[in-house]
Design an enzyme around this catalytic site. Structure first.
Site, PDB file in Angstrom:
ATOM      1  N   HIS A  93       0.807  -1.223   0.000  1.00 17.41           N
ATOM      2  CA  HIS A  93       0.000   0.000   0.000  1.00 17.41           C
ATOM      3  C   HIS A  93       0.837   1.268   0.000  1.00 17.41           C
ATOM      4  CE1 HIS A  93      -4.091   1.736   0.644  1.00 17.41           C
ATOM      5  NE2 HIS A  93      -4.434   0.566   0.164  1.00 17.41           N
ATOM      6  N   ASP A 156      -7.477   4.165   9.140  1.00 21.23           N
ATOM      7  CA  ASP A 156      -8.821   4.115   8.562  1.00 21.23           C
ATOM      8  C   ASP A 156      -9.038   2.841   7.757  1.00 21.23           C
ATOM      9  OD1 ASP A 156      -9.628   6.523   9.617  1.00 21.23           O
ATOM     10  OD2 ASP A 156      -9.105   7.691   7.853  1.00 21.23           O
ATOM     11  N   GLU A 272     -12.635  12.969  13.262  1.00 17.32           N
ATOM     12  CA  GLU A 272     -12.028  13.226  11.954  1.00 17.32           C
ATOM     13  C   GLU A 272     -12.864  14.296  11.251  1.00 17.32           C
ATOM     14  OE1 GLU A 272     -10.819  10.255   9.230  1.00 17.32           O
ATOM     15  OE2 GLU A 272      -9.697   9.076  10.708  1.00 17.32           O
TER      16      GLU A 272
END
Length: 526
Positions: A93, A156, A272
């Site tokens: 990632h 997340d 957030e």
């Protein structure tokens, strides 16, 4: 037999490239329990990442079964006459080739089988989990929930490896309260650039412990982590409210994170937010939370400068205290100054909230919109300059179109340990601003890779010109001068000293482009 011959030929090429002093078959005789592969599928997988911008040409891929496998490989590189590079790869990632290497060996930490999968053990008494560095956070969550426990701090997206996020920081909406993931680790097993397998913690090999946390893979490969746990809630009340005024939005966010020292009943568990400059995004992807039957229109809310801001907050609870949760939420919401009638709520199991982004991933995959370039840019912005950033970037550079979510939320610096290798702005509160955009070839120039990459450059140039001392999170720079500026003289000196101590030959994580390998510059990915 054919596979072994292919592997031997690849090793011969590696030896010609980097000047081994031992026999070509020595890599086959390292006593590895895992698999050293040169299969085209493995090499192809290790040559790309989620960013989709960079490509490398690794010589081989190691699928380790144990920490000792990793140590033997790195020791072979360290002991060879001229060495070869080794890069640890998790779930792939990375955005800018950070986990890649050319003419070296990639250690594929996630996936596969072997004894490493038996490493995940949980102590209910001492509230921790011991996990393999290549374990995905979603699997850690699944295992710990069997005991009614869960890690305290998250990212997340849960389909990332433990070692990968700990090598950066690991942040989400819980960071204001618990700190980043690197602040919630008791102990590590690390393979240094010398091929040493060492256990480290606050009390044992403490310099290595602090160096590796947020160390961008420069000082060692994390093969085991002892993660702090807490009692897992059962459900989550998930709330979003909208703002048209940036100052009001940030004041409310900062107020909420200032409650971190309060009892659980007097604060939210997650804070957030995101910026909405494109009307389509408010009813899409991360924002699909809003009702499709009652779409929100930016124009109808008199957005300041054509921009809206969404505050995203949650309250965790158990069924045993469900009767009081609404009252606790109402008390907190009364202190906020969001747009009346812009409040949206939903209720869901804890695991479903934590795994929310994966559901969005599945939708994007089904439309062929996941495996596209992702020119992401993540910045830590000082609180004192966030209003200027809003005016110059959200209301200036971006225009009224973007190609993915733009997250924004504040964190408390006192939840971060300055002894780690991460650098953050020198203020008590700083913001993460994350441009999580996807490049598409759909005829819209504003969504192309070139356009978005140039816009990232404009954003960084704006910060430089205005002397807004931002720090990149998941940083990417092209030369050592830029890295020195990123760290600042004090922390750069410490970073160099740690590199000299733990990876003196610059074997590890050359894809970060921080240190050139000392043995053969031509094998670097830059």
């Amino acid at each position: 037999m054919a596979t072994k011959l292919l592997l031997t030929l690849a090793i011969c090429r590696l030896i010609v490239t980097v000047g081994f002093t031992f026999n070509p078959n020595d890599l086959l005789l390292l006593g590895l329990n895992g698999k050293l592969s040169v299969a085209p599928a493995d090499l192809q997988s290790a040559s790309v990442d989620f960013g989709g911008v960079y490509k490398a040409e690794p010589m081989a891929v190691l699928h380790p079964a144990t920490s000792e496998d990793v140590a033997r490989l790195v020791k072979a590189a360290y002991d060879s006459a001229r060495g070869f590079t080794v890069s640890a790869r998790g779930h792939g990632h990375s955005i800018n080739g950070q986990a890649m290497t050319t003419n070296g060996v990639v250690v594929q930490m996630s996936g596969g089988g072997g004894s490493k999968n038996k490493m995940l053990t949980i102590s209910e008494k001492f509230m921790y989990a011991d996990v393999w560095g290549g374990e995905l956070w979603i699997d850690v969550l699944t295992s710990t929930l069997e005991y009614g426990l869960a890690p305290k701090s998250w990212t997340d997206y849960l389909y990332l490896t433990v070692g990968g996020t700990l090598s950066n920081a690991g942040i989400s909406g819980q960071a204001f309260n618990h700190g980043p993931q690197i602040s919630n680790v008791h102990e590590l097993d690390v393979v240094t650039g010398k091929g040493e397998l060492l256990t480290c913690s606050e009390k044992e090999n403490s310099e290595l412990f602090q160096a590796v946390l947020g160390g961008l893979g420069q000082f060692g490969i994390i093969t085991r982590a002892r993660i702090a746990l807490e009692q897992a809630p059962q459900r989550v009340r998930w709330i979003r409210v909208l703002y048209s005024n940036f100052s009001t939005f940030t004041q409310d966010q900062e107020y909420l994170i200032s409650l971190h020292g309060k009892p659980a009943s007097q604060k939210f568990d997650y804070v957030e937010g995101f910026v909405i400059v494109d009307e389509g995004l408010i009813n899409n992807w991360r924002s699909s939370f809003f009702s499709p039957s009652n779409p929100v229109k930016i124009s109808s809310l008199k957005a300041e400068g054509g921009v809206l801001y969404c505050l995203e907050i949650t309250k965790n609870y158990h069924l045993s205290n469900a009767d009081t949760i609404d009252q606790e939420i109402e008390i907190l919401l009364k202190k906020l100054n969001y747009i009346p009638a812009s409040e949206f709520r939903t209720d869901l199991p804890y695991v479903d909230f934590l795994d929310r982004v994966h559901k969005a991933e599945l939708k994007l995959r089904s439309k062929g919109l996941w495996e596209v370039p992702h020119p992401w840019l993540n910045l830590f912005v000082p609180k004192s300059r966030i209003a200027e950033f809003d005016k110059g970037v959200f209301k200036g550079i971006l225009g009224n179109k973007t190609s993915g979510p733009i997250l924004i939320y504040p964190m408390n610096k006192n939840k971060w340990d300055d002894r780690s290798s991460v650098v953050t702005p020198e203020e008590d509160v700083f913001y993460l601003v994350a441009f999580l955009r996807s490049a598409l070839e759909n005829g819209d120039e504003t969504q192309t890779l070139d356009y978005l990459s140039n816009q990232n450059y404009e954003i960084l140039k704006f910060c430089e010109d205005e002397k807004i001392n931002v720090k990149q999170y998941l940083p990417h720079y092209d030369n050592q001068r830029e890295w020195r500026d990123h760290f600042g003289e004090k922390y750069w000196t410490r970073f160099q000293q740690r590199k000299l101590e733990f990876d003196p030959r610059h074997i590890l994580a050359t894809g970060q482009k921080i240190f050139m390998p000392s043995f053969n510059p031509n094998i670097a990915t830059w």
